[in-house]
Design an enzyme around this catalytic site. Structure first.
Site, PDB file in Angstrom:
ATOM      1  N   LYS A   1     -10.751  -0.748  10.240  1.00  0.00           N
ATOM      2  CA  LYS A   1     -10.891  -1.923   9.367  1.00  0.00           C
ATOM      3  C   LYS A   1     -11.371  -3.125  10.165  1.00  0.00           C
ATOM      4  O   LYS A   1     -11.616  -4.190   9.615  1.00  0.00           O
ATOM      5  CB  LYS A   1      -9.557  -2.231   8.684  1.00  0.00           C
TER       6      LYS A   1
ATOM      7  N   GLN B   1      -4.825  -5.143   7.126  1.00  0.00           N
ATOM      8  CA  GLN B   1      -5.846  -6.065   6.611  1.00  0.00           C
ATOM      9  C   GLN B   1      -5.863  -7.387   7.376  1.00  0.00           C
ATOM     10  O   GLN B   1      -6.841  -8.117   7.304  1.00  0.00           O
ATOM     11  CB  GLN B   1      -5.606  -6.350   5.117  1.00  0.00           C
TER      12      GLN B   1
ATOM     13  N   ASP C   1       2.785  -4.740   8.235  1.00  0.00           N
ATOM     14  CA  ASP C   1       1.583  -3.931   8.048  1.00  0.00           C
ATOM     15  C   ASP C   1       0.393  -4.880   8.175  1.00  0.00           C
ATOM     16  O   ASP C   1       0.080  -5.635   7.251  1.00  0.00           O
ATOM     17  CB  ASP C   1       1.645  -3.272   6.663  1.00  0.00           C
TER      18      ASP C   1
ATOM     19  N   CYS D   1      -4.821   2.279  -3.656  1.00  0.00           N
ATOM     20  CA  CYS D   1      -3.599   2.830  -3.036  1.00  0.00           C
ATOM     21  C   CYS D   1      -2.398   1.913  -3.266  1.00  0.00           C
ATOM     22  O   CYS D   1      -1.508   1.807  -2.413  1.00  0.00           O
ATOM     23  CB  CYS D   1      -3.775   3.084  -1.536  1.00  0.00           C
TER      24      CYS D   1
ATOM     25  N   HIS E   1       0.873  -1.186   0.000  1.00  0.00           N
ATOM     26  CA  HIS E   1       0.000   0.000   0.000  1.00  0.00           C
ATOM     27  C   HIS E   1       0.909   1.234   0.000  1.00  0.00           C
ATOM     28  O   HIS E   1       2.031   1.176   0.518  1.00  0.00           O
ATOM     29  CB  HIS E   1      -0.823  -0.061   1.296  1.00  0.00           C
TER      30      HIS E   1
HETATM   31  N1  PMP Z   1      -1.927  -0.876   4.575  1.00  0.00           N
HETATM   32  C1  PMP Z   1      -2.910  -1.597   4.033  1.00  0.00           C
HETATM   33  C2  PMP Z   1      -2.633  -2.983   3.571  1.00  0.00           C
HETATM   34  C3  PMP Z   1      -4.183  -1.043   3.926  1.00  0.00           C
HETATM   35  O1  PMP Z   1      -5.174  -1.764   3.376  1.00  0.00           O
HETATM   36  C4  PMP Z   1      -4.410   0.278   4.390  1.00  0.00           C
HETATM   37  C5  PMP Z   1      -5.771   0.918   4.252  1.00  0.00           C
HETATM   38  N2  PMP Z   1      -6.380   0.735   3.012  1.00  0.00           N
HETATM   39  C6  PMP Z   1      -3.351   0.979   4.958  1.00  0.00           C
HETATM   40  C7  PMP Z   1      -2.123   0.356   5.033  1.00  0.00           C
HETATM   41  C8  PMP Z   1      -3.513   2.355   5.484  1.00  0.00           C
HETATM   42  O2  PMP Z   1      -4.365   2.324   6.588  1.00  0.00           O
HETATM   43  P1  PMP Z   1      -4.959   3.670   7.218  1.00  0.00           P
HETATM   44  O3  PMP Z   1      -5.528   4.454   6.072  1.00  0.00           O
HETATM   45  O4  PMP Z   1      -6.003   3.186   8.155  1.00  0.00           O
HETATM   46  O5  PMP Z   1      -3.850   4.368   7.889  1.00  0.00           O
END
Ligand code: PMP
Length: 409
Positions: free
Chosen positions: A229, A206, A203, A367, A126
Site C-alpha cells: 500500500k 492505510q 492497524d 472488506c 477491516h
Molecule cells: N487493514 C486495512 C485498514 C486495510 O486497508 C487492509 C488492506 N485493504 C488490511 C488491513 C489488510 O492488509 P493486507 O491485505 O495487506 O494484509
C-alpha cells in the site's frame, strides 16, 4: 493547491504502469487504498536482488549469503527509522497487516487473554482486524466489544470511553479507515487504553502511505503495515511491537530461523526479532520495502501530505457538485479516500461503466462488511488517491460519473 507541478510529472515518470491505455482510454488509477503502484526503483530493487545477490539469509558463510543478509537487515534498520522504533528487535517482518494482526492475536492473545477479558475494536474495522479477534475470543471465552461510529464516520469517543474498563486487555483500532478515510485519534485512544492497563494494536495499513508514523510518540504497543500500500511489493509488511511485550509473547509459527537450539527433548527460541520469523523470509520483499521507503523519503512527507490534501479537497468539491451523489464518510480529519454512492445506482454498475472509460475505482464492501451493515448499505464506490494522481484525473472521474449517471438513471 499543488496538484500539477513538474514534481508530479517527475514522480509519474517513475510509474510506467500509469502511462498506458485501458479500454482505449488513458488509465486513471484511483484504487490506491487497495494497492498502490510501484516505482521503477522498487521494481529494480527486486530485479537487482535476483540478478546479483540471491541467497538465503542468516545462515551461509559464503559471500552471497552475507550480501543478502546485509541487504535484508539494512531494510530492517530503514523500517525501524520509518516508524521510529527504539530498536530493530521491535521490527518483525511479516506478509503484511493481516499476518501482523494474526500474529498478535495468536501470540499475545493466547498468552495474555483469558476468560471474561475484553477486547475492543470499532465498527469501521477491516475484516483482518475483526476475524482474528473473534477466533481468539471464542477460544478464550473473552468478550469482543465494538466501539460505534457517529454519522460522519468518526469514532464515537464518548462511547469508546464508556466501553473501556479494567476488563479491557487489548484495543485494536484502525489508524486510517480504508472505506471512510477517517483518521482516528490514535494518541487519545492509546492514552485511554493505557490508563486501564490495556495494550493497543494500531492497524496502520492505510496510515503508512499517507503520514509519518512515530511509534514512540504514539506510544502504541503494536503497529502493522503492508508494503504494497506504500509503493512496495505484495506479500511483505511488518509488525512493530514494544520489545518488552514481544519478549513475553509466545512464538507465532515454529520452524527454522526462530530457534536457538533444537533437540528432541527441548527447543529454545531465537532472540528478537527472529523469534517471530520462522522459515525463509521474503528476502526480495524486504529489500524492495526499503526501496519503497527510500522513495517516500525522497519525495518527503510534507509534499505527500500537501498533495494528497489538495487531491482530497478538490475531489470532494467536484464530486459534491454532482446531483444525487452522496459521500459516505465525512470525518473532519480525513485521508485521501472518497467513498460515495451515485443516487440509487449499484456501486458495481458505476465501477464497470467507469472502467470502460479507463477509470479504475473500487466498489463493494472494501472488506468492511460489518461497517456496511451499520451504514445500512451493501457497499460504496471508492476513489482513493496517491501522490502521483492529478487534478486532471479527478476531472475525468467527474465527467465519467456524469456519463454513468445518464446511462444508469
Ligand atoms: N487493514 C486495512 C485498514 C486495510 O486497508 C487492509 C488492506 N485493504 C488490511 C488491513 C489488510 O492488509 P493486507 O491485505 O495487506 O494484509
Amino acid at each position: 493547491m499543488v496538484l500539477t507541478t513538474t514534481k508530479i510529472e517527475t514522480i509519474r515518470k517513475q510509474f510506467p504502469i500509469l502511462n498506458q491505455e485501458l479500454n482505449g482510454k488513458p488509465l486513471v488509477y484511483f484504487d490506491n487504498a487497495a494497492t498502490s503502484q510501484k516505482p521503477l526503483s522498487v521494481i529494480k530493487a527486486i530485479e537487482d536482488y535476483y540478478k546479483t545477490i540471491n541467497s538465503n539469509v542468516h545462515r551461509g558463510v559464503h559471500q552471497l549469503s552475507q550480501l543478502a543478509t546485509d541487504a535484508f537487515e539494512e531494510s530492517r534498520e530503514v523500517c525501524r527509522e520509518f516508524v521510529n522504533a527504539k530498536s530493530i528487535k521491535e521490527i518483525n517482518f511479516t506478509k503484511g497487516t493481516t499476518e501482523s494482526i494474526n500474529l498478535v492475536a495468536y501470540s499475545f492473545g493466547r498468552k495474555f487473554v483469558s476468560k471474561g477479558d475484553e477486547i475492543i475494536i470499532s465498527e469501521m474495522e477491516h475484516h483482518s482486524n475483526i476475524v482474528p479477534w473473534q477466533i481468539l475470543c471464542e477460544e478464550r471465552e473473552a468478550v469482543l466489544k465494538i466501539a460505534p461510529i457517529n454519522s460522519k464516520g468518526e469514532l464515537d469517543m464518548e462511547a469508546f470511553e464508556n466501553l473501556i474498563s479494567a476488563k479491557t486487555k487489548l484495543v485494536s483500532i484502525v489508524f486510517i479507515s480504508n472505506s471512510l478515510g477517517t483518521i482516528n485519534p490514535a494518541k487519545r485512544i492509546i492514552e485511554l487504553a493505557h490508563n486501564v492497563g490495556a495494550k493497543v494494536m494500531l492497524d496502520a495499513a492505510q496510515a503508512a502511505p499517507h503520514q509519518k508514523l512515530d511509534v514512540q510518540d504514539l506510544d502504541c504497543d503494536f503497529l502493522s503495515l503492508s508494503a504494497h500500500k506504500m509503493f512496495g511489493p505484495t506479500g511483505m509488511g511488518l509488525l512493530y511491537g514494544k520489545e518488552e511485550i514481544l519478549e513475553e509473547m509466545l512464538p507465532y509459527q515454529a520452524g527454522g530461523e526462530m530457534i536457538k537450539e533444537v533437540s528432541f527433548e527441548k527447543t529454545t527460541y531465537n532472540e528478537l526479532p527472529f523469534k517471530f520469523e520462522a522459515g525463509t523470509p521474503n528476502i526480495s520483499g524486504a529489500i524492495a520495502l526499503k526501496a519503497s521507503i527510500d522513495f517516500i523519503n525522497e519525495i518527503g512527507w510534507d509534499f505527500i501530505e500537501q498533495q494528497e490534501k489538495a487531491l482530497l479537497d478538490y475531489g470532494t468539491e467536484r464530486l459534491t457538485e454532482i446531483e444525487g451523489l452522496k459521500i459516505i464518510g465525512t470525518a473532519d480529519n480525513k485521508a485521501s479516500v472518497i467513498s460515495f454512492l451515485l443516487g440509487d445506482a449499484h456501486p458495481f454498475d458505476v465501477g464497470v461503466l467507469l472502467d470502460n472509460m479507463g477509470i479504475a475505482i473500487r466498489t463493494g464492501h472494501h472488506c468492511c462488511q460489518p461497517l456496511m451493515n451499520v451504514l445500512g448499505i451493501e457497499g460504496t464506490c471508492r476513489a482513493s488517491f496517491a501522490v502521483y494522481n492529478t487534478k486532471e484525473e479527478i476531472d475525468r472521474l467527474y465527467e465519467g460519473l456524469l456519463r454513468a449517471q445518464k446511462m444508469l438513471m
